[in-house]
Design an enzyme around this catalytic site. Structure first.
Site, short mmCIF file in Angstrom:
data_model
loop_
_atom_site.label_atom_id
_atom_site.label_comp_id
_atom_site.label_asym_id
_atom_site.label_seq_id
_atom_site.Cartn_x
_atom_site.Cartn_y
_atom_site.Cartn_z
NE ARG A 26 3.57 8.79 -1.11
CZ ARG A 26 3.32 8.18 -2.58
NH1 ARG A 26 2.33 7.72 -2.46
NH2 ARG A 26 3.81 9.37 -2.89
CB ILE A 49 -0.74 0.32 1.09
CG1 ILE A 49 -2.11 -1.06 1.35
CG2 ILE A 49 -1.92 1.13 1.43
CD1 ILE A 49 -2.92 -1.66 -0.17
CG HIS A 50 3.18 2.91 -3.08
ND1 HIS A 50 2.56 1.76 -3.57
CD2 HIS A 50 3.35 4.03 -3.97
CE1 HIS A 50 2.44 1.90 -5.00
NE2 HIS A 50 3.23 3.02 -5.07
NE ARG A 51 -0.50 5.13 -7.03
CZ ARG A 51 0.93 4.38 -7.45
NH1 ARG A 51 0.86 3.27 -7.39
NH2 ARG A 51 1.42 4.99 -8.04
#
Ligand code: UDP
Length: 384
Positions: free
Chosen positions: A244, A209-211
């Site tokens: 992030r 998950i990083h968007r």
């Protein structure tokens, strides 16, 4: 022919690796071709950058601009300024950009304004979600480019709809497919991550998950991690965590309950990632590249986004979009059915995209943008 390649973020290292290797092969065969890399510094942690250069044998960047960790506008602005300086010094014949990051956009703008032709690899992708920074970067990069290398038919069709002349578009396949084909052997020989994490092949879920649209929305982030937490009570979930996402979880005060088997690790190298992907039972991700790699390794994928640029994966049933809500995520995991799927469709080319890109560039050595612009203007006038 001299090519300036701009990279800055993790997926670009993977994409550039295959083209740089093809440049090396051509040079060794006596072709007059030179490439140098400009690393903007958008990703700078060891495991988000350096490890890829080492493992994938990417040539060391000639320039490292060191521009990372700042807001969108400041980052893009500083990159444009610094890239312009480099281009002024180096006078390349082509500027080669990849994907959809701020580095892609900055390089495309810097080059096109200096009348240096831009070639965009992974052109024509659209999510039709203009809230994504990547969507803006892609559109502007495409419309600044002289050559647009598309990975898929839908990307080619999209560019034609947007009025890009057909002769600028070259559907070459996906450089990430080239990368997978090349590095899978090295990965199998060198990576021991599956064993190291005591994972049983085909008995765990791999998640990434990083968007920004997921990490920057605390409600969404909470729902996603609540869903993963719950699933991890039924199956082991391995999650290499992007910096992030780690920061966003901390800032939103999201704590995982730890009752299941959710294994959170630092981002892994590409060779380790290939092992984690190919041995997974299922992949859950919001990454563009990981969705495709799931298909390359014939692993079903649930995409934690409201849309995807890789539409053909969804059309053919390899990938399912999942609403960003805890119960929907859990249900998607419980209800997945993938028996009888035909994995053999050649959706992303034949694994020779890098050479096709370089052949096209070499063939177009003398092609300068100004004449093209006149032709486009005439075409447009004819339509009005
Ligand atoms: N990747 C990796 N290690 C990780 C996570 C991803 O090597 O811990 C690789 C992945 O295999 C793919 C690329 O990074 O080749 C995708 O990058 P990312 O998900 O950051 O970006 P996106 O594809 O969404 O633009």
């Amino acid at each position: 022919m001299k090519i300036a390649t701009i990279v800055g973020a993790r997926p670009q290292f993977v994409k550039a690796a295959t083209v740089s290797r093809a440049v090396k092969e051509l040079r060794e065969a006596g072709t007059d071709i030179e490439e140098f890399l400009i690393h903007t510094g958008q990703h700078y942690d060891h495991n988000m950058s350096e490890v890829f250069f080492k493992e994938m044998e990417i040539p060391a960047p000639r320039y490292n601009l060191g521009i990372g960790a700042c807001k969108q506008g400041a980052m893009t602005g500083r990159m444009i300024e610094s890239i312009e300086d480099v281009l002024n010094r180096e006078h390349p014949d082509w500027v080669l950009v990849y994907g959809d990051t701020n580095s892609t956009l900055a390089a495309a703008i810097a080059a096109v304004k200096m009348h240096i032709p831009v070639a965009h690899v992974e052109a024509g992708l659209r999510s039709f979600n203009r809230r994504m920074p990547e969507e803006i970067n892609r559109i502007l990069a495409d419309h600044s480019s002289e050559l647009l290398f598309t990975p898929t038919q839908s990307a080619t069709d999209r560019l034609l709809v947007e009025g890009i002349p057909r002769k600028k578009i070259h559907q070459v396949g996906d450089v990430m497919y080239d990368a997978t084909m090349h590095y899978r052997v090295k990965s199998a020989e060198n990576s021991s991550i599956v064993k190291m994490l005591s994972l049983s092949p085909k008995k765990y879920v791999l998640a990434t998950i990083h968007r920004a649209e997921n990490t920057d929305d605390p409600h969404r982030l909470r729902e996603i991690f609540a869903g993963l937490d719950e699933i991890s009570k039924e199956v082991t979930v391995v999650l290499p965590m992007h910096p992030r996402t780690r920061k966003a979880l901390e800032e939103a005060g999201i704590h995982l309950n730890g009752q299941g088997n959710l294994i959170i690790i630092d981002p892994v190298s590409y060779l380790d990632m290939i092992q984690l992907e190919s041995n997974a039972q299922l992949i859950m991700t919001d990454s563009g590249g990981v969705q495709k790699e799931a298909f390359f390794f014939q692993v079903p994928c649930l995409t934690l986004r409201t849309e995807t640029e890789w539409v053909e994966l969804v059309t053919h049933g390899y990938n399912t979009l999942v609403p960003l809500e805890r119960t929907a995520i859990i249900n998607a995991w419980r209800m997945q059915k993938y028996e009888g799927i035909n994995w053999a469709r050649p959706l992303y080319g034949k694994g020779n995209a890098a050479h096709a890109i370089l052949d096209t560039l070499l063939g177009k050595k003398e092609n300068k943008p100004n004449t093209e612009s006149t032709e486009e203007a005439n075409l447009l006038k004819a339509h009005l």
